[in-house]
Scaffold this active site. Structure first.
Site, PDB file in Angstrom:
ATOM      1  N   THR A 156     -34.758 -43.482  65.556  1.00 21.39           N
ATOM      2  CA  THR A 156     -35.452 -43.828  64.265  1.00 21.39           C
ATOM      3  C   THR A 156     -34.382 -44.985  63.677  1.00 21.39           C
ATOM      4  O   THR A 156     -33.152 -45.090  63.774  1.00 21.39           O
ATOM      5  CB  THR A 156     -35.023 -42.629  63.163  1.00 21.39           C
ATOM      6  OG1 THR A 156     -36.151 -41.788  63.941  1.00 21.39           O
ATOM      7  CG2 THR A 156     -35.650 -42.858  61.875  1.00 21.39           C
ATOM      8  N   ARG A 184     -48.239 -34.948  65.708  1.00 20.53           N
ATOM      9  CA  ARG A 184     -47.089 -34.350  65.309  1.00 20.53           C
ATOM     10  C   ARG A 184     -46.360 -35.388  64.298  1.00 20.53           C
ATOM     11  O   ARG A 184     -46.307 -36.630  64.323  1.00 20.53           O
ATOM     12  CB  ARG A 184     -45.976 -34.070  66.394  1.00 20.53           C
ATOM     13  CG  ARG A 184     -44.602 -33.536  65.975  1.00 20.53           C
ATOM     14  CD  ARG A 184     -43.577 -35.023  65.707  1.00 20.53           C
ATOM     15  NE  ARG A 184     -42.284 -34.431  65.460  1.00 20.53           N
ATOM     16  CZ  ARG A 184     -41.220 -35.000  65.090  1.00 20.53           C
ATOM     17  NH1 ARG A 184     -41.262 -36.351  64.813  1.00 20.53           N
ATOM     18  NH2 ARG A 184     -40.011 -34.517  64.857  1.00 20.53           N
ATOM     19  N   VAL A 185     -45.946 -34.979  63.055  1.00 18.88           N
ATOM     20  CA  VAL A 185     -45.392 -35.861  61.951  1.00 18.88           C
ATOM     21  C   VAL A 185     -43.920 -35.186  61.807  1.00 18.88           C
ATOM     22  O   VAL A 185     -43.663 -33.870  61.635  1.00 18.88           O
ATOM     23  CB  VAL A 185     -46.299 -35.661  60.667  1.00 18.88           C
ATOM     24  CG1 VAL A 185     -45.555 -36.431  59.537  1.00 18.88           C
ATOM     25  CG2 VAL A 185     -47.672 -36.236  60.810  1.00 18.88           C
ATOM     26  N   THR A 206     -31.761 -39.149  60.078  1.00 20.29           N
ATOM     27  CA  THR A 206     -32.431 -39.449  61.395  1.00 20.29           C
ATOM     28  C   THR A 206     -31.618 -38.106  62.201  1.00 20.29           C
ATOM     29  O   THR A 206     -30.747 -37.526  61.687  1.00 20.29           O
ATOM     30  CB  THR A 206     -31.724 -40.660  62.219  1.00 20.29           C
ATOM     31  OG1 THR A 206     -31.941 -40.644  63.427  1.00 20.29           O
ATOM     32  CG2 THR A 206     -30.295 -40.880  61.853  1.00 20.29           C
ATOM     33  N   HIS A 208     -33.179 -34.386  64.430  1.00 16.77           N
ATOM     34  CA  HIS A 208     -34.372 -33.729  64.722  1.00 16.77           C
ATOM     35  C   HIS A 208     -35.295 -33.271  63.720  1.00 16.77           C
ATOM     36  O   HIS A 208     -34.882 -32.423  62.681  1.00 16.77           O
ATOM     37  CB  HIS A 208     -33.793 -32.230  65.568  1.00 16.77           C
ATOM     38  CG  HIS A 208     -34.980 -31.751  65.986  1.00 16.77           C
ATOM     39  ND1 HIS A 208     -35.222 -30.155  65.957  1.00 16.77           N
ATOM     40  CD2 HIS A 208     -36.086 -32.246  67.085  1.00 16.77           C
ATOM     41  CE1 HIS A 208     -36.106 -30.113  66.513  1.00 16.77           C
ATOM     42  NE2 HIS A 208     -36.710 -31.030  67.353  1.00 16.77           N
TER      43      HIS A 208
HETATM   44  N1  ASP Z   1     -36.119 -37.936  62.528  1.00 18.03           N
HETATM   45  C1  ASP Z   1     -36.969 -38.622  63.628  1.00 18.03           C
HETATM   46  C2  ASP Z   1     -38.274 -37.570  63.858  1.00 18.03           C
HETATM   47  O1  ASP Z   1     -37.992 -36.384  64.138  1.00 18.03           O
HETATM   48  C3  ASP Z   1     -36.433 -38.921  64.918  1.00 18.03           C
HETATM   49  C4  ASP Z   1     -34.892 -39.662  64.707  1.00 18.03           C
HETATM   50  O2  ASP Z   1     -34.709 -39.633  63.691  1.00 18.03           O
HETATM   51  O3  ASP Z   1     -34.845 -40.338  65.922  1.00 18.03           O
HETATM   52  O4  ASP Z   1     -39.213 -37.901  63.766  1.00 18.03           O
END
Ligand code: ASP
Length: 285
Positions: A156, A184-185, A206, A208
């Site tokens: 991200t 999925r959001v 950023t 999970h």
């Molecule tokens: N936080 C983002 C998500 O879960 C993924 C990421 O940070 O890479 O959509």
């Protein structure tokens, strides 16, 4: 004259970087931070600076946002993005959108439109069509690397900034997590979860998303600033919470209204670039 000193930090996502792309990712973060910095330096708004920085990252196929986004379980790109500024808590977000080259720009348009804060899926596309926002083919956002599933789950992008008027802004954009279910959001477009700004601070997270959204990581981190905790310490405390409460990994960047910056990660990497009043940039990974 004001007491506020402009500053900006961008991140290119927390996670393991398993190939040799780290130097190029740092270069990408630097290009993005400098794009935002040039706006701040000219007296521009933090909101414009964070949008410009994130557009640069969305257009860089190395990052999991815009072009280069990770693929869902159907092999398709669905992206989330949010933008927010401290002034009047204005915000806009899009979720699970495809066929848009720069989701952060569409999120900004949702914000400027003012009717809603978040639009998802087809509804976001319908809005884009109504306002004459350019579309692209969903396939044009897919890069070879993603097709070959080189990429890991994170990457991200995000940016927080403060301008010379003391206004704060944040922008976060992502393709989400690899192999996610359609629809999925994640945390990124959810205000208070992956993205938040008020007059005390701006935060972009950023990691999970399923973990980050359950602890309202961005809003909780701003609360730490409101409680008088320094940004660096607040970033560390936020990650401690993430690990303790959800046993999960991630990272975050934040800035307070005086231009003090904090960032932290509990993953092996999170490329960041900071530019502050001295116009010197700092890279870290
Ligand atoms: N936080 C983002 C998500 O879960 C993924 C990421 O940070 O890479 O959509």
């Amino acid at each position: 004259m004001t007491d506020f000193i402009p500053a900006i930090i961008v991140h290119g996502g927390a996670g393991p970087i398993r190939d040799d792309s780290l130097p190029a990712r740092l270069d990408g973060c630097k290009a993005a931070a400098l794009a935002g910095w040039s706006i701040l330096q000219a007296g521009g708004a933090a909101l414009d600076a964070v949008e410009a920085a994130v557009v640069v990252l969305e257009d860089n196929p190395l990052f999991n946002a815009g072009t280069g986004s990770t693929l869902n379980s159907l092999g398709k790109v669905e992206m989330d993005a949010a933008i927010m500024e401290s002034d009047a808590l204005r915000a806009g977000a899009v979720a699970a959108v495809s066929g848009i080259k720069n989701p952060i720009m569409l999120a900004r348009r949702v914000m400027e439109d003012g009717h809603h804060v978040m639009l998802a899926c087809e509804g976001a596309l319908l809005f884009a069509r109504q306002i004459g926002f350019p579309e692209c083919t969903p396939e044009s956002l897919i890069v070879e690397r993603e097709k070959k599933r080189w990429e890991n789950t994170h990457g991200t992008v995000g940016c927080v900034a403060v301008d010379a008027n003391g206004k704060l802004a944040v922008a976060t954009s992502t393709g989400g997590i690899f192999n996610k279910l359609p629809g999925r959001v994640g945390d990124s477009p959810l205000l208070g979860c992956g993205t938040y700004a008020n007059s005390f601070g701006a935060v972009s997270c950023t990691g999970h998303g399923e973990a980050i959204m359950r602890i309202l990581m961005a809003r909780d981190t701003v609360q730490l600033l409101q409680n008088g905790i320094e940004p660096g310490e607040a970033a560390r405390m936020a990650l401690e919470n993430l690990a303790e409460l959800t046993d999960s990994t991630g990272g975050l960047i934040l800035i307070d209204r005086y231009g003090k910056i904090g960032y932290a990660r509990n993953t092996t990497h999170m490329p960041v670039c900071i530019v502050s009043d001295s116009a010197k940039f700092t890279l870290d990974s």
